[in-house]
Enzyme design. Sequence first.
Site, PDB file in Angstrom:
ATOM      1  N   ASP A 216       0.869  -1.174   0.000  1.00  0.00           N
ATOM      2  CA  ASP A 216       0.000   0.000   0.000  1.00  0.00           C
ATOM      3  C   ASP A 216       0.910   1.229   0.000  1.00  0.00           C
ATOM      4  O   ASP A 216       1.648   1.457   0.959  1.00  0.00           O
ATOM      5  CB  ASP A 216      -0.912  -0.035   1.231  1.00  0.00           C
ATOM      6  CG  ASP A 216      -1.854   1.175   1.283  1.00  0.00           C
ATOM      7  OD1 ASP A 216      -1.600   2.168   0.572  1.00  0.00           O
ATOM      8  OD2 ASP A 216      -2.832   1.122   2.054  1.00  0.00           O
ATOM      9  N   TYR A 241      -4.810  11.289  -3.555  1.00  0.00           N
ATOM     10  CA  TYR A 241      -5.240  12.577  -2.980  1.00  0.00           C
ATOM     11  C   TYR A 241      -4.308  13.089  -1.895  1.00  0.00           C
ATOM     12  O   TYR A 241      -4.583  14.120  -1.305  1.00  0.00           O
ATOM     13  CB  TYR A 241      -6.685  12.520  -2.479  1.00  0.00           C
ATOM     14  CG  TYR A 241      -7.046  11.427  -1.495  1.00  0.00           C
ATOM     15  CD1 TYR A 241      -6.672  11.497  -0.161  1.00  0.00           C
ATOM     16  CD2 TYR A 241      -7.818  10.342  -1.894  1.00  0.00           C
ATOM     17  CE1 TYR A 241      -7.043  10.514   0.740  1.00  0.00           C
ATOM     18  CE2 TYR A 241      -8.197   9.346  -1.011  1.00  0.00           C
ATOM     19  CZ  TYR A 241      -7.809   9.437   0.306  1.00  0.00           C
ATOM     20  OH  TYR A 241      -8.166   8.464   1.198  1.00  0.00           O
ATOM     21  N   ARG A 390       0.507  14.611  13.842  1.00  0.00           N
ATOM     22  CA  ARG A 390       1.114  14.158  12.593  1.00  0.00           C
ATOM     23  C   ARG A 390       1.348  15.363  11.679  1.00  0.00           C
ATOM     24  O   ARG A 390       0.445  16.164  11.459  1.00  0.00           O
ATOM     25  CB  ARG A 390       0.151  13.153  11.940  1.00  0.00           C
ATOM     26  CG  ARG A 390       0.769  12.278  10.900  1.00  0.00           C
ATOM     27  CD  ARG A 390      -0.217  11.196  10.493  1.00  0.00           C
ATOM     28  NE  ARG A 390      -1.378  11.737   9.806  1.00  0.00           N
ATOM     29  CZ  ARG A 390      -2.101  11.068   8.914  1.00  0.00           C
ATOM     30  NH1 ARG A 390      -1.791   9.809   8.612  1.00  0.00           N
ATOM     31  NH2 ARG A 390      -3.153  11.604   8.340  1.00  0.00           N
TER      32      ARG A 390
END
Lengths: 431, 431
Positions: A216, A241, A390
Amino acid sequence: MTLNGIAARSERKDCLAADETDSLARFKGRFILPPGVIYLDGNSLGPRPVGALERIQEVVTEEWGVGLIRSWNTAGWFDLPGRLGDKLAKLIGAGKGQTVVTDTTSLNLFKALASAIRIQQVDHPEKRVIVTERDNFPSDVYIAEGITDFLNSMSQEAGVRYEVRLIDDELPLSEALDESTAVIALSHVNYRTGAMWDMAEVCAQAHAVGALAIWDLAHAAGAVPIDLVGADADYAVGCTYKYLNGGPGSPAFIWVNARHQDRFWQPLAGWWSHANPFAMSDSYTPAPDINRFLCGTQPITAMAMVETGLDIMLDVDVEALRAKSLAMTDLFIALVQQRCGDHSLELMTPSEHARRGSHVSFSHPEGYAVMSALIARGVIGDYREPGVLRFGITPLYLSYVDIWDAVEILRDILDTRSWDAPDFKRRNAVT
Amino acid sequence: MTLNGIAARSERKDCLAADETDSLARFKGRFILPPGVIYLDGNSLGPRPVGALERIQEVVTEEWGVGLIRSWNTAGWFDLPGRLGDKLAKLIGAGKGQTVVTDTTSLNLFKALASAIRIQQVDHPEKRVIVTERDNFPSDVYIAEGITDFLNSMSQEAGVRYEVRLIDDELPLSEALDESTAVIALSHVNYRTGAMWDMAEVCAQAHAVGALAIWDLAHAAGAVPIDLVGADADYAVGCTYKYLNGGPGSPAFIWVNARHQDRFWQPLAGWWSHANPFAMSDSYTPAPDINRFLCGTQPITAMAMVETGLDIMLDVDVEALRAKSLAMTDLFIALVQQRCGDHSLELMTPSEHARRGSHVSFSHPEGYAVMSALIARGVIGDYREPGVLRFGITPLYLSYVDIWDAVEILRDILDTRSWDAPDFKRRNAVT
């Protein structure tokens, strides 16, 4: 340019100086960001490329509005999945005709898992374990659970069961892989920590026990150099995206190693995966190529904007991108540790360059409130459970001085405890 | 207004008069169609609503461009699948909270089939036949084949196998349904012929043998009145880019009868189907509601334009729409038979109103060339194998005089044999 030098000196003017000589600085002009924002969340949703609005206006007014149904041919809508896939291929080390842009990352992972399982059923029917990571992006674990549960629903009489095995601190990869492993499905860069697997090494380990390797690339494509063919991977899926700036929820991609393409089709076998969709045959013949990994009709407006984002990336020197990413993540980590070192921030991202993607995470006991306070000050990162701040470090539209300024705002929020306000703690929403 | 009267008299001025008193005529102003085009392909791709450009500009510049990642909350992106589903519910006779807009029709059919199969595995494990129609939209047959093939790959030792049974002229529905039937999956309106099933009657027949009924509403939603709850259907899927005018390839929908929603989840179980996606749990718990039929992140730009199309439909009196559709299809059929009767056109669409959707199909030995010639003259229908001229009759933006004019052009093309030109016969593309 000695970026570690910048971090060590810790002066804002050194960041400004580094920006002066940054060969990627010109790419900032290809994105439109709102004023007063330092956007550290391009790993979650990339910002709007300059050309996106014009492109979508053209699709809506000309291709849809005037061309109507004819645009499937005249505007090249039919070819979009493969055409975008071939553009993307250059960023992920894929050959031509091996990639399509379509559906979502989770759906494409299902296709890859289903196809890999079918190959193993024929070649090595005793291999019935899917190895993935407890700390993988949860959707990837759920899809693995979903596919095993669905297959196992058939096996009550046979006693043949598929199993998901999660690697974690207790069960490292080397112990999890064995002769029972059918497939290993990992995220190249971890969504939470930014930790990166050595793709070639893991593929070799998987192949050594006869397992297939699925990657992934959601947090890797457009962020780090990737060489799927060189690493001898079997399948890859990912998202457009984030670092590819395709727009909110823009369609995902799937890559299949040429050696597997004509072996099995996948069960999400809608008409777009048929050898001749418009023959309208009442029986299924899979397309002879990567198109067999398509399913239904794609959202053309969203697909079209993927191309705008990809076209920017194709102008970028990926090695320069990686060098700036590492310099900036080094700088960010060093500045946070220097200036916010007396607060309870704990670095979760690996220090070693070879193990680091392009985002940096710190945990903090009040992570949610701290991130809310940052966003209120225009520093947009995001929050992930449990307690994780993050920060996406995207070299195309961030400058070194952005990093400096973001850390200064973080320092101020922590020093003044301005995060300690009811508004910032209220979990009405996900940031 | 006696439309059969209009057809019988066959004068253009009668069509103009009928347009004068048409209560739906005002809706033409809510679409933008290119000049010189009579668009008879809204059953394949609906035209552009007036508000679509403005809406997409807002999504790109404001929601994506300025709101960035924050728009998941502030612009309501998270709620789009359910919010659009609830708007759509009014057009398909669904209750609140039973429908989501997501993914493609084929993928949603896979989810419905998988969920239905799991219910039968528990309740009636001996039921392992999926009944569908040989003349169903091919993708629906392929998805049924794909899911049975995938499940059967597990059953080599057990001898338990799923089977797809196709109804056709040799095997009518009444004979195809039996105690072995797990599920019947039909298109409410046939994509090729425009023939319509009696939904309530088929559901009753299915339930009488303990089978579940799944409906594909691709050619029905927005075209004919639908009452899923009233017909006691079990699942439905469908498309938003045809009669709902959502834009090219806009996301599809799935409806699940409330009685099934909490029984089983479906194996395309990505994070959006989780009870708490942002808890980032490493194990799967399905959402307690229709959201368990979601999978991954949706293309927001394409989703947003679905709403523009739906909002028009919600202003329409569906009974008036149906009345005009039947009047227009009657008129079209009558005019073609009167004026083109000496050519080799054969009506494929049922004459009986209760059996007819909102498109009309004629077969012709040179159907492809005839349709190409029509399109060159601005009458845009489409072609489907074998030899089928397909005309979508969409009352919101077509007038009676459009029907008259289209048939006149068809008559001229046939009378002059202007279709008999190499350019019109060259199959370089699908129309």
